[in-house]
Write a protein that holds these residues in place. Structure first.
Motif, short mmCIF file in Angstrom:
data_model
loop_
_atom_site.label_atom_id
_atom_site.label_comp_id
_atom_site.label_asym_id
_atom_site.label_seq_id
_atom_site.Cartn_x
_atom_site.Cartn_y
_atom_site.Cartn_z
N UNK A 1 -34.03 -38.67 40.02
CA UNK A 1 -35.39 -39.39 40.07
C UNK A 1 -36.60 -38.89 40.75
N UNK A 2 -36.15 -38.22 42.24
CA UNK A 2 -37.43 -37.89 43.30
C UNK A 2 -37.66 -36.43 42.03
N UNK A 3 -37.41 -35.42 41.68
CA UNK A 3 -37.81 -34.50 41.15
C UNK A 3 -37.96 -34.47 39.94
N UNK A 4 -37.79 -35.83 38.77
CA UNK A 4 -38.63 -36.14 37.80
C UNK A 4 -39.81 -36.57 38.44
N UNK A 5 -40.10 -37.07 39.50
CA UNK A 5 -41.24 -38.37 39.50
C UNK A 5 -42.19 -37.14 40.18
N UNK B 1 -38.52 -30.35 33.99
CA UNK B 1 -37.79 -31.44 34.90
C UNK B 1 -36.84 -30.06 34.72
N UNK B 2 -36.18 -30.04 34.14
CA UNK B 2 -34.62 -29.17 34.74
C UNK B 2 -34.46 -28.03 35.14
N UNK B 3 -36.28 -27.01 35.05
CA UNK B 3 -35.82 -26.02 36.26
C UNK B 3 -37.14 -26.43 36.94
N UNK B 4 -37.05 -27.12 37.09
CA UNK B 4 -38.06 -27.03 38.73
C UNK B 4 -37.24 -26.96 39.98
N UNK B 5 -37.83 -27.13 40.79
CA UNK B 5 -37.74 -26.80 42.63
C UNK B 5 -37.05 -28.37 42.97
N UNK B 6 -36.33 -28.55 43.79
CA UNK B 6 -36.25 -29.85 44.43
C UNK B 6 -36.94 -30.48 44.96
N UNK C 1 -45.86 -45.07 41.36
CA UNK C 1 -44.83 -45.81 42.76
C UNK C 1 -44.33 -44.40 42.31
N UNK C 2 -43.33 -44.09 44.00
CA UNK C 2 -42.71 -42.99 44.35
C UNK C 2 -41.27 -43.01 42.91
N UNK C 3 -41.73 -41.87 42.76
CA UNK C 3 -40.03 -41.85 42.40
C UNK C 3 -39.53 -43.00 41.19
N UNK C 4 -40.44 -43.63 41.37
CA UNK C 4 -40.60 -45.31 39.67
C UNK C 4 -41.59 -44.82 38.22
N UNK C 5 -42.66 -45.02 38.46
CA UNK C 5 -43.57 -44.97 37.53
C UNK C 5 -44.76 -44.38 37.82
N UNK C 6 -44.61 -43.56 36.56
CA UNK C 6 -46.14 -43.27 36.04
C UNK C 6 -47.16 -43.84 35.89
N UNK C 7 -48.83 -44.35 35.71
CA UNK C 7 -49.40 -44.62 34.16
C UNK C 7 -50.19 -43.78 34.68
#
Length: 282
Positions: free
Chosen positions: A40-44, A165-170, A95-101
């Motif tokens: 979730x953190x990486x996706x965020x 996301x899949x190719x991003x740095x952690x 919202x860290x690792x949870x939500x983007x608007x």
């Protein structure tokens, strides 16, 4: 004559029907999701990054910053599409690792996008809910006929996000738990705004440091991670110069030494046996 009148009345009724549909159905709601193998953190981190604002729409050729805030909420950007039309993107909430608007607007329409992140057995499920509203009667009239094309566009955006996301740095953002060489339990929480909280529990007691500042250099090998802002204790006025390894999923290896703020020679060059291994817990 009678047939012509009936034909005109029929056309008029069709037009009125279409307009009334547009007047009643002023928005299109679409809900989609995509699953990625990253946390979730990486996706965020990827989706909330200022550099990736242009990925929230198709056909963007230019991104310009209009207003930028340190925590990103309230930041505004101008997005120019291939045809020259311009949209304004505003970050409404994070919202860290949870939500983007996000809110996208132009003279024709506005698009409200809410992204939520949920843990899944495969990694993270990214839920995307969009509300598209026409800004004028004409564009509201077209809303009922645009749902399919809007859905197809969002599905393409979802696939693009998945690749990003899949190719991003952690990412560091999140909570990490580990036990150091002395047996003390440690908990780090890194926030999106560049601050961190550090909690240590040992047989001698427990202490917690809040609102530390962290700085990460991803270009160095190994990567560097420094902590500053110590106001009390043995590290007061010092900088913790560290190296970090985030190459494994949801695992952080950190080794550091304290030194004066202007003397980075204290930094370890390689990971020692006393390096602490942390596991992501959120």
């Amino acid at each position: 004559m009678k047939r012509s009148v009936l034909l005109l009345l029929g056309i008029l009724l069709i037009v009125l029907g279409v307009v009334s549909i547009g007047a009643l159905k002023r928005e299109i709601r679409i809900s989609t999701n995509v699953t990625v193998s990253k946390s979730e953190a990486t996706s965020f981190r990827v989706l909330s990054s200022a550099e990736q604002i242009s990925s929230w729409m198709e056909g963007i050729t230019l991104q310009e910053t209009l207003v930028e805030h340190p925590e990103n909420v309230g930041s505004r950007y101008r997005l120019t599409q291939v045809d020259g039309s311009e949209w304004e993107a505003t970050v409404l909430d994070l919202e860290d690792n949870r939500r983007i608007v996000m809110l996208l607007t132009d003279p024709r329409a506005e698009i409200h996008i809410e992204v939520e992140l949920f843990p899944s057995p495969e990694g993270t499920r990214v839920q995307i809910d969009t509300i598209t509203r026409g800004s004028t009667v004409f564009y509201r009239t077209l809303m009922p006929f645009a749902k399919r094309s809007i859905l197809k566009s969002q599905m393409r955006i979802n696939e693009h996000w998945k690749r990003l996301i899949e190719t991003s740095i952690e990412s560091l953002v999140g909570e990490w738990s580990g036990t150091d060489a002395s047996g003390s339990e440690q908990l780090f929480e890194f926030h999106f705004d560049g601050t961190a909280d550090w909690k240590v529990s040992s047989s001698a007691g427990e202490f917690q440091l809040k609102n530390l500042l962290y700085r990460r250099n991803t270009l160095s090998q190994p990567q560097q991670l420094d902590l500053t802002g110590f106001q009390k204790g043995p590290l007061a006025g010092m900088t913790l110069f560290g190296i970090v390894d985030l190459s494994r999923q949801d695992t952080l290896i950190y080794d550091a030494a304290a030194g004066k703020p202007d003397d980075a020679s204290a930094r370890p060059e390689t990971f020692s046996e006393s390096a602490t291994v942390y596991i992501r817990i959120r």
